[in-house]
Write a protein that holds these residues in place. Structure first.
Motif, PDB file in Angstrom:
ATOM      1  N   LYS A  26      54.781  -9.299 -15.677  1.00  0.00           N
ATOM      2  CA  LYS A  26      54.845  -9.122 -14.224  1.00  0.00           C
ATOM      3  C   LYS A  26      53.445  -9.085 -13.593  1.00  0.00           C
ATOM      4  CE  LYS A  26      59.354  -6.870 -14.428  1.00  0.00           C
ATOM      5  NZ  LYS A  26      60.179  -5.701 -14.046  1.00  0.00           N
ATOM      6  N   ASP A  47      57.024  -0.318 -12.726  1.00  0.00           N
ATOM      7  CA  ASP A  47      58.035  -1.102 -11.995  1.00  0.00           C
ATOM      8  C   ASP A  47      59.069  -0.191 -11.342  1.00  0.00           C
ATOM      9  OD1 ASP A  47      56.772  -3.318 -13.147  1.00  0.00           O
ATOM     10  OD2 ASP A  47      58.125  -3.266 -14.883  1.00  0.00           O
ATOM     11  N   GLN A 138      54.466  -8.974  -4.941  1.00  0.00           N
ATOM     12  CA  GLN A 138      55.485  -8.566  -5.902  1.00  0.00           C
ATOM     13  C   GLN A 138      56.867  -8.990  -5.434  1.00  0.00           C
ATOM     14  OE1 GLN A 138      54.614  -4.364  -5.118  1.00  0.00           O
ATOM     15  NE2 GLN A 138      54.483  -4.099  -7.318  1.00  0.00           N
ATOM     16  N   GLY A 160      58.630  -6.425  -9.290  1.00  0.00           N
ATOM     17  CA  GLY A 160      57.244  -6.548  -9.728  1.00  0.00           C
ATOM     18  C   GLY A 160      56.890  -7.888 -10.348  1.00  0.00           C
TER      19      GLY A 160
END
Ligand code: ADP
Ligand code: MG
Length: 413
Positions: A26, A47, A138, A160
């Motif tokens: 991520k 996250d 994100q 994320g």
């Protein structure tokens, strides 16, 4: 088709595209960024926004954004900034999204694309749309609505994941243009490998801003159409919305600045929420991330900084692959095929490689081979609902595939 005459109302279209970055992890955490995993199985403490967790920027995502910016002729900002954009929603556990509002990583680019026009649709019409900016941000989690038990469940696997938001200037005028621009963008992202670009799987999400005006007059009030999951629906949604706004104005009404959803069943756009009471996102600088610095070349690296730990624009420039537009021109020039055939070749994943391998193996006239590929081969694949990549030959290696194909070709001629 895109219509225009001086007195007529015409459409104006600007797209905002969210492209999920193809990266192992991520944007700010080391959780895997994968698309089919059991719910909530790819969620780090960060996250899930547990207090005390901190973001760590993923270099691969920055490189993807720089590469995409370069391929779209953008200026890469050597220094960009992260900001928090606040809103309250169940799939956004922090209550804000980290994005790049004040200073995005890439600005001021151009996407060149083409339409096939003319009576037999074999005339290549070249167009351009300006890219205002590309920002890193994100993705949110996903809300899954269980109607039977009337509850909403949250899956944070997507929370994320890195996104590139590409903002285009309102340079287009109808659905066909927007769909062609998105198709070209898709091919570019796939050639770069920075995004898989599948709209139906949500890797590429397109919001269409649509307004109408009389040419020469200021732009009209726009609506934003969401919920579009294919290029074909994008074109239909935009053309429907242009027509709707024209009818509203011709009947003496006014167009409201609102968000509308496209309903693919009815082919209509329907109001989602009012934008007039402008939402206050309370933007603020992200305090846990320093400015994002990228360097032009090795020579501009400050002493003590290792090139492996930073992003060097020149290196990414050197690694840019052949882009679709250049590839088409090369195919036309090298093999003397028609421009529209170069579009057909690029539209099908893996077909250019097939075509070139086939030429090499059979040593036949390119024009003859292209005729066979675009008629016989594509026709065959279509009839059997197969794609080049997933055809029965997909399990074979390129050499074996080419051998089979060239035998078929030689039999046919
Ligand atoms: P905001 O800050 O509200 O998101 P922007 O000016 O950044 O507004 O524009 C967002 C998107 O809307 C861009 O893709 C832009 O091209 C498009 N857009 C802006 N004005 C119009 C208009 N009058 N008609 C159609 N699209 C528009
Ligand atoms: Mg916007």
């Amino acid at each position: 088709m895109c219509l225009s005459s001086p007195q007529q109302l015409v459409g104006v279209v600007g797209l905002e595209v969210h492209a999920q970055i193809n990266s192992n992890t991520k944007l700010f955490s080391s959780s895997p960024a994968r698309f089919s995993a059991p719910p909530n199985s790819l969620v780090s403490f960060f996250d899930a926004s547990l207090p005390g967790t901190l973001p760590v920027l993923n270099k691969q995502c920055v490189e993807a954004a720089v590469m995409t910016g370069l391929a779209l002729n953008c200026t890469i900002n050597k220094k960009s900034l992260f900001d928090r954009k606040h809103y309250f929603y169940a799939d956004l556990p922090a209550g804000y999204q980290i994005t790049q509002q004040r200073r995005p990583i890439a600005v001021d680019g151009v996407l060149s694309y083409s339409l096939l026009g003319g009576k037999t649709r074999n005339q290549v019409i070249r167009k351009r749309v300006h890219i205002k900016q590309i920002q890193l941000e994100q993705d949110s989690g996903k809300s899954l609505h269980d109607d039977a038990r009337s509850q909403t469940l949250i899956d944070l696997n997507r929370a994320g994941v890195g996104l590139m938001e590409l903002v285009m200037e309102p340079d287009m005028s109808c659905g066909e243009e927007a769909a062609a621009a998105v198709r070209e963008l898709q091919l570019i992202l796939q050639a770069l490998g920075t995004c898989q670009g599948n709209m139906s799987e949500g890797q590429l999400r397109v919001d269409a801003n649509v307004s109408v005006h009389r040419p020469g007059e200021p732009l009209g009030v726009r609506t934003e159409v969401k919920n579009i999951n294919s290029a074909r629906y994008l074109a239909r949604a935009i053309d429907y919305e242009i027509q709707r706004q024209i009818e509203v104005l011709q009947n003496g009404g006014t167009v409201h600045n609102e968000t509308r959803a496209y309903d693919s069943k009815s082919g209509e756009t329907i109001p989602m929420r009012d934008k007039e009471g402008l939402q206050d996102y309370r933007f603020m600088p992200e305090p846990n991330l320093p400015p994002l610095i990228v360097y032009e070349d090795d020579a501009s690296l400050p002493t003590g900084i290792d090139a492996c730990q930073t992003v060097v624009v020149q290196k990414i420039k050197e690694a840019l692959p052949e882009l679709p537009g250049v590839k088409r021109d090369r195919l036309v020039q090298t093999y003397g095929i028609l421009p529209e055939h170069s579009f057909t070749l690029l539209n099908e994943d893996g077909l250019v490689e097939y075509f070139e391998a086939l030429l090499k193996a059979t040593k036949k006239e390119p024009r003859k081979v292209i005729g066979w590929v675009t008629n016989d081969l594509l026709g065959h694949l279509k009839r059997h609902d197969m794609s080049v990549k997933t055809s029965r030959n997909a399990l074979l290696n390129t050499q074996q595939r080419t051998l089979i194909l060239s035998n078929k070709f030689i039999q046919a001629h």
